[in-house]
Design a protein around this motif. Structure first.
Motif, mmCIF file in Angstrom:
data_model
loop_
_atom_site.group_PDB
_atom_site.id
_atom_site.type_symbol
_atom_site.label_atom_id
_atom_site.label_comp_id
_atom_site.label_asym_id
_atom_site.label_seq_id
_atom_site.Cartn_x
_atom_site.Cartn_y
_atom_site.Cartn_z
ATOM 1 N N LYS A 194 -17.293 41.519 50.466
ATOM 2 C CA LYS A 194 -18.098 40.635 51.310
ATOM 3 C C LYS A 194 -17.280 39.489 51.885
ATOM 4 O O LYS A 194 -17.499 39.052 53.009
ATOM 5 N N TYR A 195 -16.338 38.960 51.117
ATOM 6 C CA TYR A 195 -15.643 37.740 51.516
ATOM 7 C C TYR A 195 -14.217 37.968 52.013
ATOM 8 O O TYR A 195 -13.522 37.015 52.343
ATOM 9 N N GLU A 196 -13.786 39.211 52.027
ATOM 10 C CA GLU A 196 -12.556 39.593 52.729
ATOM 11 C C GLU A 196 -12.653 41.082 53.027
ATOM 12 O O GLU A 196 -12.394 41.916 52.162
ATOM 13 N N LEU B 211 -11.739 44.698 55.009
ATOM 14 C CA LEU B 211 -10.474 45.427 55.138
ATOM 15 C C LEU B 211 -9.721 45.028 56.407
ATOM 16 O O LEU B 211 -8.490 44.953 56.406
ATOM 17 N N GLU B 212 -10.448 44.759 57.464
ATOM 18 C CA GLU B 212 -9.786 44.328 58.707
ATOM 19 C C GLU B 212 -8.996 43.057 58.464
ATOM 20 O O GLU B 212 -7.863 42.911 58.933
ATOM 21 N N GLU B 213 -9.567 42.125 57.722
ATOM 22 C CA GLU B 213 -8.885 40.862 57.455
ATOM 23 C C GLU B 213 -7.673 41.059 56.548
ATOM 24 O O GLU B 213 -6.621 40.431 56.754
ATOM 25 N N SER B 214 -7.790 41.940 55.563
ATOM 26 C CA SER B 214 -6.635 42.241 54.712
ATOM 27 C C SER B 214 -5.477 42.781 55.538
ATOM 28 O O SER B 214 -4.315 42.415 55.313
ATOM 29 N N VAL B 215 -5.785 43.630 56.506
ATOM 30 C CA VAL B 215 -4.740 44.202 57.361
ATOM 31 C C VAL B 215 -4.113 43.120 58.228
ATOM 32 O O VAL B 215 -2.882 43.059 58.384
ATOM 33 N N VAL B 216 -4.921 42.230 58.793
ATOM 34 C CA VAL B 216 -4.379 41.162 59.637
ATOM 35 C C VAL B 216 -3.434 40.266 58.840
ATOM 36 O O VAL B 216 -2.372 39.868 59.329
ATOM 37 N N ILE B 217 -3.798 39.953 57.606
ATOM 38 C CA ILE B 217 -2.923 39.119 56.770
ATOM 39 C C ILE B 217 -1.609 39.845 56.475
ATOM 40 O O ILE B 217 -0.528 39.233 56.484
ATOM 41 N N MET B 218 -1.676 41.153 56.233
ATOM 42 C CA MET B 218 -0.438 41.918 56.044
ATOM 43 C C MET B 218 0.399 41.912 57.320
ATOM 44 O O MET B 218 1.636 41.840 57.252
ATOM 45 N N GLN C 63 -9.316 32.215 54.953
ATOM 46 C CA GLN C 63 -10.727 32.115 54.554
ATOM 47 C C GLN C 63 -11.401 30.879 55.148
ATOM 48 O O GLN C 63 -12.635 30.795 55.183
ATOM 49 N N THR C 64 -10.608 29.931 55.643
ATOM 50 C CA THR C 64 -11.186 28.742 56.271
ATOM 51 C C THR C 64 -11.175 28.824 57.794
ATOM 52 O O THR C 64 -12.202 28.622 58.440
ATOM 53 N N LEU C 65 -10.050 29.182 58.384
ATOM 54 C CA LEU C 65 -9.918 29.181 59.844
ATOM 55 C C LEU C 65 -10.349 30.486 60.503
ATOM 56 O O LEU C 65 -10.693 30.488 61.679
ATOM 57 N N TYR C 66 -10.296 31.572 59.795
ATOM 58 C CA TYR C 66 -10.550 32.897 60.376
ATOM 59 C C TYR C 66 -11.889 33.452 59.910
ATOM 60 O O TYR C 66 -12.758 33.786 60.719
ATOM 61 N N HIS C 67 -12.080 33.495 58.605
ATOM 62 C CA HIS C 67 -13.263 34.151 58.048
ATOM 63 C C HIS C 67 -14.552 33.403 58.384
ATOM 64 O O HIS C 67 -15.622 34.028 58.473
ATOM 65 N N THR C 68 -14.482 32.093 58.591
ATOM 66 C CA THR C 68 -15.689 31.316 58.870
ATOM 67 C C THR C 68 -16.138 31.429 60.328
ATOM 68 O O THR C 68 -17.221 30.956 60.672
ATOM 69 N N THR D 151 -9.356 34.588 44.216
ATOM 70 C CA THR D 151 -9.706 33.220 44.588
ATOM 71 C C THR D 151 -10.850 33.170 45.590
ATOM 72 O O THR D 151 -11.649 32.230 45.588
ATOM 73 N N ARG D 152 -10.959 34.151 46.443
ATOM 74 C CA ARG D 152 -12.000 34.163 47.483
ATOM 75 C C ARG D 152 -13.400 34.221 46.904
ATOM 76 O O ARG D 152 -14.363 33.843 47.573
ATOM 77 N N TYR D 153 -13.512 34.715 45.672
ATOM 78 C CA TYR D 153 -14.829 34.954 45.088
ATOM 79 C C TYR D 153 -15.260 33.841 44.144
ATOM 80 O O TYR D 153 -16.345 33.896 43.576
ATOM 81 N N PHE D 154 -14.422 32.809 43.988
ATOM 82 C CA PHE D 154 -14.786 31.655 43.165
ATOM 83 C C PHE D 154 -15.979 30.929 43.798
ATOM 84 O O PHE D 154 -16.040 30.767 45.020
#
Length: 400
Positions: free
Chosen positions: A362-364, A366-373, A208-213, A140-143
């Protein structure tokens, strides 16, 4: 214009998600305006038998010379593979992805990345040790729709974000549809439950809205308060989980921001397939951005500004087009003729990263994947949900 570079894929597992992904993968990227890369499948593996892998390759329209393997160990030894797509249940992601990385293979691994954050960190460490590409396949992140939403946020169109509400739920009637308790949605041996399978999308929209931006230097992990309801038939999976997240943020970026991410197997975001109510609401002082369900494959957005302006956009899923006789879909449902499912966009990013020498998406990252886990770990901790040790362990190899 230079000729597109070909990236060679290996497919690990042959279930429904692998079939959808690979069918999308083999569509000419030019149909979606991508001209620098092409994809091909050189091998697939089934853990049950080589004939099963051979049938899979035939079903998805892979090249005739693609190899069929009856074990994952054989697949990872194939020297002609550039990237392996791991399509097993998330209970098996850690063992399967680690097998690939240990063999020196780049990996695109289905979501949820792993069962817990310790496993995710171990995969990241191994990928970095081996200098390999690794990405969680949160399609979904890559749409284009998702990219647009993030661009609207970063432009300041609705002001600094203050709240995000995200729901991805399905009324699956689990006692009736999963009577034997072996289905991946409720089976504890497969890390079953709403959170890891469906809730990952609610959290994806929050992050992807509150953190990644936010600027990378400003991002801080959220505080988490969670409620989890166990699935009554087994008491070993969640049927509903709700997470309240508080994101620390510098005052100049708007200060603390809140989010609610919820998911359920019992009730639906859109009962009866009615997609008129937004499943995602992204709110700032100047207005809000709405995304309509399903959260994992949305095709409509609405922006409502404080001055009353309303902007709606419909987003198409490109593909071979009408009259092609080509179909894709998932879970027994077909999309319209010639309409792609949308999994090719994450494949394009993985292939592009590989060609560019990047080691993560680019849009997620590895650090972000770990935080979500880590967030999902905390939800399970607060809800008292543990899975069998054999799928929680970081010991490799472990027989599952």
């Amino acid at each position: 214009m230079s000729a597109p570079k070909v990236v060679r894929w290996g497919i690990l597992a042959t279930g429904g998600i692998a079939q959808t992904f690979t069918t999308d993968l083999l569509v000419d990227p030019a149909t979606r305006g991508v001209h620098h890369v092409k994809h091909t499948v050189v091998a697939a593996a089934s853990s049950s038998s080589a004939p099963r892998a051979q049938q899979f390759l035939k079903d998805v329209g892979a090249p005739a010379e693609a190899k069929a393997y009856g074990s994952y160990e054989e697949l990872v030894k194939d020297p002609n593979i550039d990237i392996i797509y791991v399509a097993t249940p998330h209970s098996h992601h850690y063992q399967n992805a680690m097998l690939c990385l240990e063999a020196g293979k780049n990996v695109l691994c289905e979501k949820a990345f792993t069962v817990n954050a310790a496993q995710a960190r171990a995969l990241v460490d191994k990928a970095r040790e081996k200098n390999l590409f690794l990405m969680e396949a949160v399609w979904t992140r890559y749409f284009p729709l998702s990219i647009y939403v993030r661009e609207q946020i970063k432009s300041g169109r609705i002001g600094p974000l203050h709240r995000v509400l995200a729901d991805n739920s399905m009324a699956l009637n689990p006692e009736e549809n999963f009577k034997d308790g072996k289905h991946r949605m409720v089976n504890p041996d497969l890390a079953g439950g709403a959170l890891l399978d469906l809730g990952i999308y609610s959290l994806t929209w929050v992050f992807q809205t509150l953190y990644h931006t936010q600027p990378e230097t400003a991002r801080q992990k959220p505080k988490v308060v969670a409620a989890l309801k166990s699935y009554g038939a087994t008491k070993a999976a969640d049927e509903t989980s709700t997470v309240v997240l508080s994101f620390p943020r510098p005052e100049e970026l708007g200060g603390e921001a809140h989010a609610v991410a919820t998911t359920s197997l019992r009730v639906a975001t859109a009962p009866g397939g009615n997609h008129d109510t937004a499943s995602i609401r992204i709110q700032g002082p100047k207005g809000e951005i709405q995304v309509f369900p399903p959260a994992f494959r949305p095709s409509r957005t609405r922006i409502i500004l404080a001055d009353g302006t309303v902007e709606e956009k419909n987003w198409e899923f490109p593909g071979p087009g009408k009259g092609s006789g080509w179909y894709n879909g998932f879970g027994g449902q077909k999309n319209a003729e010639g309409e792609g499912h949308g999994m090719f966009w994450e494949a394009d990013e993985a292939a592009t990263a590989f060609l560019e020498g990047r080691k993560e998406g680019k849009y997620e990252g590895l650090e972000e994947s770990v935080v979500i886990m880590e967030v999902m770990d905390e939800v399970r901790r607060q809800g008292g949900l543990q899975y069998p040790e054999k799928i929680e362990t970081t010991k490799f190899p472990t027989q599952l």
